[in-house]
Write a protein that holds these residues in place. Structure first.
Motif, PDB file in Angstrom:
ATOM      1  N   ASN A 113       0.939  -1.209   0.013  1.00 30.61           N
ATOM      2  CA  ASN A 113      -0.063  -0.127   0.064  1.00 30.61           C
ATOM      3  C   ASN A 113       0.863   1.276   0.106  1.00 30.61           C
ATOM      4  O   ASN A 113       0.236   2.402   0.191  1.00 30.61           O
ATOM      5  CB  ASN A 113      -0.737   0.065   1.351  1.00 30.61           C
ATOM      6  CG  ASN A 113      -2.166  -1.182   1.188  1.00 30.61           C
ATOM      7  OD1 ASN A 113      -2.573  -1.407   0.197  1.00 30.61           O
ATOM      8  ND2 ASN A 113      -2.003  -1.694   2.310  1.00 30.61           N
ATOM      9  N   CYS A 114       2.148   1.139  -0.240  1.00 29.15           N
ATOM     10  CA  CYS A 114       3.031   2.413   0.001  1.00 29.15           C
ATOM     11  C   CYS A 114       2.628   3.132  -1.369  1.00 29.15           C
ATOM     12  O   CYS A 114       2.544   2.948  -2.512  1.00 29.15           O
ATOM     13  CB  CYS A 114       4.385   1.549  -0.507  1.00 29.15           C
ATOM     14  SG  CYS A 114       5.816   3.118  -0.659  1.00 29.15           S
ATOM     15  N   THR A 115       2.475   4.558  -0.897  1.00 33.63           N
ATOM     16  CA  THR A 115       1.944   5.475  -1.662  1.00 33.63           C
ATOM     17  C   THR A 115       3.292   6.055  -2.572  1.00 33.63           C
ATOM     18  O   THR A 115       3.073   6.892  -3.701  1.00 33.63           O
ATOM     19  CB  THR A 115       1.210   7.133  -1.120  1.00 33.63           C
ATOM     20  OG1 THR A 115       2.342   7.305  -0.125  1.00 33.63           O
ATOM     21  CG2 THR A 115       0.187   6.360  -0.403  1.00 33.63           C
ATOM     22  N   ALA A 149      12.221   7.392  -3.223  1.00 30.16           N
ATOM     23  CA  ALA A 149      11.652   7.665  -1.944  1.00 30.16           C
ATOM     24  C   ALA A 149      11.360   6.284  -1.375  1.00 30.16           C
ATOM     25  O   ALA A 149      11.425   6.185   0.110  1.00 30.16           O
ATOM     26  CB  ALA A 149      10.334   8.343  -2.019  1.00 30.16           C
ATOM     27  N   CYS A 150      11.095   5.257  -1.965  1.00 26.64           N
ATOM     28  CA  CYS A 150      10.916   3.901  -1.538  1.00 26.64           C
ATOM     29  C   CYS A 150      11.691   2.922  -2.480  1.00 26.64           C
ATOM     30  O   CYS A 150      11.073   2.445  -3.318  1.00 26.64           O
ATOM     31  CB  CYS A 150       9.547   3.634  -1.168  1.00 26.64           C
ATOM     32  SG  CYS A 150       9.193   2.169  -0.364  1.00 26.64           S
ATOM     33  N   PRO A 151      12.958   2.600  -2.172  1.00 25.37           N
ATOM     34  CA  PRO A 151      13.895   1.662  -3.035  1.00 25.37           C
ATOM     35  C   PRO A 151      12.824   0.151  -3.114  1.00 25.37           C
ATOM     36  O   PRO A 151      12.301  -0.276  -2.403  1.00 25.37           O
ATOM     37  CB  PRO A 151      14.951   1.512  -2.429  1.00 25.37           C
ATOM     38  CG  PRO A 151      15.099   2.622  -1.679  1.00 25.37           C
ATOM     39  CD  PRO A 151      13.733   2.922  -0.865  1.00 25.37           C
ATOM     40  N   ARG A 152      13.001  -0.370  -4.663  1.00 26.38           N
ATOM     41  CA  ARG A 152      12.504  -1.623  -4.626  1.00 26.38           C
ATOM     42  C   ARG A 152      13.468  -2.502  -5.152  1.00 26.38           C
ATOM     43  O   ARG A 152      14.674  -2.080  -5.536  1.00 26.38           O
ATOM     44  CB  ARG A 152      11.401  -1.442  -5.905  1.00 26.38           C
ATOM     45  CG  ARG A 152      10.320  -0.228  -5.582  1.00 26.38           C
ATOM     46  CD  ARG A 152       9.167  -0.853  -4.862  1.00 26.38           C
ATOM     47  NE  ARG A 152       8.687   0.145  -4.053  1.00 26.38           N
ATOM     48  CZ  ARG A 152       7.580   0.241  -3.531  1.00 26.38           C
ATOM     49  NH1 ARG A 152       6.786  -0.955  -3.502  1.00 26.38           N
ATOM     50  NH2 ARG A 152       7.100   1.111  -2.918  1.00 26.38           N
ATOM     51  N   THR A 153      13.222  -3.776  -5.392  1.00 28.83           N
ATOM     52  CA  THR A 153      14.101  -4.898  -5.601  1.00 28.83           C
ATOM     53  C   THR A 153      13.545  -5.927  -6.463  1.00 28.83           C
ATOM     54  O   THR A 153      12.475  -6.535  -5.649  1.00 28.83           O
ATOM     55  CB  THR A 153      14.888  -5.508  -4.303  1.00 28.83           C
ATOM     56  OG1 THR A 153      15.876  -6.478  -4.759  1.00 28.83           O
ATOM     57  CG2 THR A 153      14.018  -5.635  -3.281  1.00 28.83           C
ATOM     58  N   SER A 165      13.055   5.283   5.946  1.00 22.55           N
ATOM     59  CA  SER A 165      13.497   6.212   4.910  1.00 22.55           C
ATOM     60  C   SER A 165      12.128   6.599   4.046  1.00 22.55           C
ATOM     61  O   SER A 165      12.350   7.499   3.435  1.00 22.55           O
ATOM     62  CB  SER A 165      14.646   5.826   4.109  1.00 22.55           C
ATOM     63  OG  SER A 165      14.139   4.678   3.418  1.00 22.55           O
ATOM     64  N   CYS A 166      11.374   5.670   4.054  1.00 27.38           N
ATOM     65  CA  CYS A 166       9.909   5.851   3.187  1.00 27.38           C
ATOM     66  C   CYS A 166       8.858   6.534   4.037  1.00 27.38           C
ATOM     67  O   CYS A 166       8.548   6.026   5.069  1.00 27.38           O
ATOM     68  CB  CYS A 166       9.384   4.532   2.539  1.00 27.38           C
ATOM     69  SG  CYS A 166       7.805   4.917   1.726  1.00 27.38           S
ATOM     70  N   SER A 167       8.193   7.699   3.804  1.00 32.12           N
ATOM     71  CA  SER A 167       7.518   8.584   4.530  1.00 32.12           C
ATOM     72  C   SER A 167       5.964   7.807   4.616  1.00 32.12           C
ATOM     73  O   SER A 167       5.546   7.768   5.635  1.00 32.12           O
ATOM     74  CB  SER A 167       6.967   9.719   3.754  1.00 32.12           C
ATOM     75  OG  SER A 167       6.710   9.556   2.292  1.00 32.12           O
ATOM     76  N   SER A 168       5.658   6.783   3.589  1.00 31.01           N
ATOM     77  CA  SER A 168       4.425   5.948   3.662  1.00 31.01           C
ATOM     78  C   SER A 168       4.838   4.602   4.247  1.00 31.01           C
ATOM     79  O   SER A 168       3.770   4.516   5.118  1.00 31.01           O
ATOM     80  CB  SER A 168       4.171   5.681   2.087  1.00 31.01           C
ATOM     81  OG  SER A 168       3.000   4.851   2.002  1.00 31.01           O
ATOM     82  N   CYS A 169       5.743   4.084   4.177  1.00 23.75           N
ATOM     83  CA  CYS A 169       5.911   2.684   4.635  1.00 23.75           C
ATOM     84  C   CYS A 169       6.261   2.852   6.262  1.00 23.75           C
ATOM     85  O   CYS A 169       5.900   1.955   6.936  1.00 23.75           O
ATOM     86  CB  CYS A 169       7.105   2.022   4.353  1.00 23.75           C
ATOM     87  SG  CYS A 169       6.621   1.299   2.411  1.00 23.75           S
ATOM     88  N   ARG A 170       6.800   4.036   6.733  1.00 22.52           N
ATOM     89  CA  ARG A 170       7.165   4.290   7.773  1.00 22.52           C
ATOM     90  C   ARG A 170       5.801   4.446   8.864  1.00 22.52           C
ATOM     91  O   ARG A 170       5.780   4.092   9.901  1.00 22.52           O
ATOM     92  CB  ARG A 170       7.979   5.281   8.211  1.00 22.52           C
ATOM     93  CG  ARG A 170       7.391   6.580   8.729  1.00 22.52           C
ATOM     94  CD  ARG A 170       8.504   7.611   8.916  1.00 22.52           C
ATOM     95  NE  ARG A 170       8.704   8.340   7.662  1.00 22.52           N
ATOM     96  CZ  ARG A 170       9.491   9.415   7.391  1.00 22.52           C
ATOM     97  NH1 ARG A 170      10.155   9.759   8.353  1.00 22.52           N
ATOM     98  NH2 ARG A 170       9.715  10.021   6.524  1.00 22.52           N
TER      99      ARG A 170
HETATM  100 ZN   LIG Z   1       7.343   2.673   0.848  1.00 23.37          ZN
END
Ligand SMILES: [Zn+2]
Length: 317
Positions: free
Chosen positions: A217-219, A226-230, A281-286
């Motif tokens: 649900n990360c925005t 902003a939110c690194p992916r892998t 570090s991610c404003s949404s995931c935090r």
């Molecule tokens: Zn995130």
């Protein structure tokens, strides 16, 4: 000072065992004496022993003449300390003694069940042995196998999955000397097969629904800075998506831990610190990430437990 007094005062580490009621010589109506390997007499009743033990029943099959004033003595191979534990485990009117160590419990249960065939104590004996499951599952497994208790052996094998048994990091379990190499191999094989299914649950996620994946649900989904992916992962119903780097870090750590200890805690500090150092570090995931991770761990636990339950412990007892 007499010699016997001297013995008492110079050997404090092995004081002479003193029998207590009802096995002391004041035992009312006692009609047989069990003499321990270290020469201590236990006054007991033939009828009580015969009712409990087929071995004693056969031993006392030939009645002592009533006219014989001498109480017969039966030499047994147990020490007084173990014989006292054996009798107090079940003897009517005898205050039970707490069995302090697994070694003592093993000796006591082997004498009671394997040697004297006191069958009615099996349920309470299993309960006693289960009290040590968490502390020393390998020892409990070893004792359960000797007593041919497959149910307790399986419980102990499952408990051993919390330990890195195949990493050989801890001292050799003392009770191994009472287990055959074949039986120990069976335990290690079970541990290994469970590790494979447990680690595969975090190495690939085809079993999981995409909406249960932490970070879904990360925005900042479209912003990999902003939110690194892998990577690209496949979930149930062939859904595909990259994972957040922080959840991927958790999965990598968990795969390593589960391959060593298949029933290890999924929420250990060591494992949780892997995603938590990145998640902030991610404003949404935090905001929601930690809760999503906790919810996922419950689903993951159920998945792993179910897969482990499908593994058979191939124990030939
Ligand atoms: Zn995130």
């Amino acid at each position: 000072m007499s010699d016997s007094d001297s013995d008492l005062t110079t050997a404090p580490s092995s004081p002479r065992f003193i029998t207590r009621s009802p096995f002391d010589d004041g035992g009312a109506g006692a009609d047989v004496i069990l003499r321990s390997s270290d020469g201590i007499d236990f006054h007991v009743h033939r009828l009580v022993l015969s009712l409990a033990s087929s071995v004693f029943k056969d031993m006392f099959a030939f009645p002592q003449p009533d006219s014989d004033p001498v109480i017969p003595t039966v030499q047994v191979s147990e020490s007084a300390r173990i014989l006292d534990l054996v009798l107090r485990f079940w003897y009517p009117g005898a205050e039970p003694t707490v069995v302090q160590t697994l070694d003592d419990l093993r000796e006591t249960l082997e004498a009671l069940i394997m040697k004297y065939d006191v069958k009615f104590v099996v349920p309470s004996a299993k309960k006693k042995l289960r009290e040590h499951l968490a502390d020393d599952p390998v020892a409990v497994f070893s004792i359960a196998c000797r007593l041919q208790w497959k149910d307790v052996a399986l419980e102990a094998a499952k408990e051993s999955l919390k330990l890195p048994l195949r990493a050989f990091e801890s001292e050799r379990p003392r009770q191994l000397q009472y287990m055959t190499a074949e039986t120990y191999h069976t335990l290690l094989q079970y541990h290994s097969e469970c590790a494979k299914v447990a680690a595969s649950a975090t190495a690939a996620l085809q079993w999981a629904n995409c909406q249960d994946i932490p970070g879904v649900n990360c925005t900042n989904w479209a912003d990999p800075i902003a939110c690194p992916r892998t990577g690209h992962w496949t979930f149930a119903h062939n859904t595909m998506a990259p994972l957040t780097a922080w959840f991927s870090a958790y999965l990598d750590g968990a795969t390593g831990v589960l391959s060593r200890s298949p029933a290890a805690r999924l929420d250990s500090v060591d494992l949780l610190s892997l995603p938590l150092t990145k998640l902030g570090s991610c404003s949404s995931c935090r905001v929601d990430g930690f809760l999503e991770l906790m919810n996922f761990l419950e689903i993951l636990r159920a998945k792993i437990d179910g897969d482990i339950n499908s593994i058979e412990l191939k124990l030939d007892i």
